[in-house]
Design an enzyme around this catalytic site. Structure first.
Site, PDB file in Angstrom:
ATOM      1  N   HIS A 161       2.198 -17.253 -12.067  1.00 19.20           N
ATOM      2  CA  HIS A 161       1.556 -18.527 -11.287  1.00 19.20           C
ATOM      3  C   HIS A 161       0.989 -19.201 -12.158  1.00 19.20           C
ATOM      4  O   HIS A 161       0.037 -18.697 -12.692  1.00 19.20           O
ATOM      5  CB  HIS A 161       0.552 -17.505 -10.262  1.00 19.20           C
ATOM      6  N   LYS A 208       3.463 -12.372 -13.785  1.00 21.13           N
ATOM      7  CA  LYS A 208       3.987 -11.542 -12.363  1.00 21.13           C
ATOM      8  C   LYS A 208       4.531 -10.081 -12.952  1.00 21.13           C
ATOM      9  O   LYS A 208       5.062 -10.039 -13.664  1.00 21.13           O
ATOM     10  CB  LYS A 208       4.569 -12.317 -11.282  1.00 21.13           C
TER      11      LYS A 208
HETATM   12  P1  IDP Z   1       4.268 -21.647  -6.989  1.00 21.14           P
HETATM   13  O1  IDP Z   1       3.972 -20.465  -7.353  1.00 21.14           O
HETATM   14  O2  IDP Z   1       4.979 -22.198  -7.628  1.00 21.14           O
HETATM   15  O3  IDP Z   1       2.278 -22.971  -6.771  1.00 21.14           O
HETATM   16  P2  IDP Z   1       4.166 -21.454  -3.531  1.00 21.14           P
HETATM   17  O4  IDP Z   1       4.932 -22.629  -2.828  1.00 21.14           O
HETATM   18  O5  IDP Z   1       2.073 -21.557  -3.338  1.00 21.14           O
HETATM   19  O6  IDP Z   1       4.314 -21.524  -5.276  1.00 21.14           O
HETATM   20  O7  IDP Z   1       4.338 -19.635  -3.099  1.00 21.14           O
HETATM   21  C1  IDP Z   1       3.639 -19.207  -3.818  1.00 21.14           C
HETATM   22  C2  IDP Z   1       4.684 -17.646  -4.727  1.00 21.14           C
HETATM   23  O8  IDP Z   1       5.485 -17.422  -3.568  1.00 21.14           O
HETATM   24  C3  IDP Z   1       5.580 -18.385  -5.261  1.00 21.14           C
HETATM   25  O9  IDP Z   1       5.376 -18.744  -6.904  1.00 21.14           O
HETATM   26  C4  IDP Z   1       6.863 -17.188  -4.791  1.00 21.14           C
HETATM   27  O10 IDP Z   1       6.450 -16.317  -5.450  1.00 21.14           O
HETATM   28  C5  IDP Z   1       6.989 -16.896  -3.822  1.00 21.14           C
HETATM   29  N1  IDP Z   1       8.190 -17.743  -2.878  1.00 21.14           N
HETATM   30  C6  IDP Z   1       7.389 -19.217  -2.475  1.00 21.14           C
HETATM   31  N2  IDP Z   1       8.678 -19.622  -1.595  1.00 21.14           N
HETATM   32  C7  IDP Z   1       9.405 -18.560  -1.276  1.00 21.14           C
HETATM   33  C8  IDP Z   1      10.298 -17.971  -0.912  1.00 21.14           C
HETATM   34  O11 IDP Z   1      10.845 -19.382  -0.302  1.00 21.14           O
HETATM   35  N3  IDP Z   1      10.750 -17.502  -0.669  1.00 21.14           N
HETATM   36  C9  IDP Z   1      11.071 -16.126  -1.253  1.00 21.14           C
HETATM   37  N4  IDP Z   1       9.211 -16.606  -1.967  1.00 21.14           N
HETATM   38  C10 IDP Z   1       8.900 -16.993  -2.367  1.00 21.14           C
HETATM   39 MG    MG Z   2       1.176 -22.428  -4.797  1.00 21.91          MG
END
Ligand code: IDP
Ligand code: MG
Length: 139
Positions: free
Chosen positions: A117, A11
Site C-alpha cells: 500500500h 500486505k
Molecule cells: P492503490 O492501492 O493503488 O491506491 P486503490 O484503487 O486505492 O489502489 O485500491 C485499494 C486497494 O484495493 C488496491 O491496492 C487493491 O488491493 C484493492 N483493489 C483495487 N481495485 C481492485 C479490483 O478491481 N479488484 C480487487 N481488488 C482491488
Molecule cells: Mg489508494
C-alpha cells in the site's frame, strides 16, 4: 506528520510469499527512511475503517478479507516528495500494468493481492500513519 512522509503497508501476500525483506530493501535503497514500523495483523474492523473510502466498490468485501488474512508490516517513511515518489516506486495498482522495476511489478500477485500500500496524498499519509501508530512509536 510532516508532508515529506508517507505511509505504507506490506500486505499479507507479500509477507506470506517471503518478500518482506526484499521489499524493505527496495524502499531503503530508493532513499526512504523508516520513521515507524511494526508487524501486526488487522482486525476486520480496522481493515473496514482503513478502506472505508472503497466501501461502495464491488471488491470491498474481498479487500477486507484479504487484508485480514495474515500479518502485515505497517510503516511510516520519510523522503523528499515522499507520497509521489513512493507511488512511483510501487507502480500501478494492477501489477500487469506496473512499470518494470517497481515493487508491484516484481512482487504483486494480482490487482487485489498487490503486495504493498502507498498513501495517495499528504493528507491521507498523515491520517493513515496516525491510524496505525501512536506518537511515541513515531520517530
Ligand atoms: P492503490 O492501492 O493503488 O491506491 P486503490 O484503487 O486505492 O489502489 O485500491 C485499494 C486497494 O484495493 C488496491 O491496492 C487493491 O488491493 C484493492 N483493489 C483495487 N481495485 C481492485 C479490483 O478491481 N479488484 C480487487 N481488488 C482491488
Ligand atoms: Mg489508494
Amino acid at each position: 506528520m510532516a508532508t515529506n512522509r508517507t505511509f505504507t503497508m506490506l500486505k499479507p501476500d507479500a509477507i506470506e510469499n517471503g518478500y518482506a525483506g526484499k521489499i524493505l530493501d527496495m524502499i531503503i535503497q530508493a532513499g526512504f527512511e523508516i520513521k515507524a514500523m511494526k508487524l501486526t495483523r488487522l482486525t476486520t474492523e480496522q481493515a473496514q475503517k482503513f478502506y472505508e473510502v472503497h466501501a461502495e466498490r464491488p471488491f470491498y468485501g474481498e479487500l477486507v478479507e484479504y487484508m485480514t488474512s495474515g500479518p502485515i508490516v505497517a510503516a511510516i517513511l520519510e523522503k523528499e516528495n515522499a507520497v509521489a515518489d513512493f507511488r512511483t516506486l510501487i507502480g500501478a495498482t494492477d501489477p500487469a500494468e506496473a512499470a518494470e522495476g517497481t515493487i508491484r511489478k516484481n512482487y504483486a500477485e494480482s490487482k487485489g493481492r498487490n503486495a504493498v500500500h502507498g498513501s495517495d496524498s499528504d493528507e491521507n499519509a498523515e491520517i493513515e500513519g496516525i491510524f496505525h501508530f501512536s506518537s511515541s512509536e513515531i520517530l
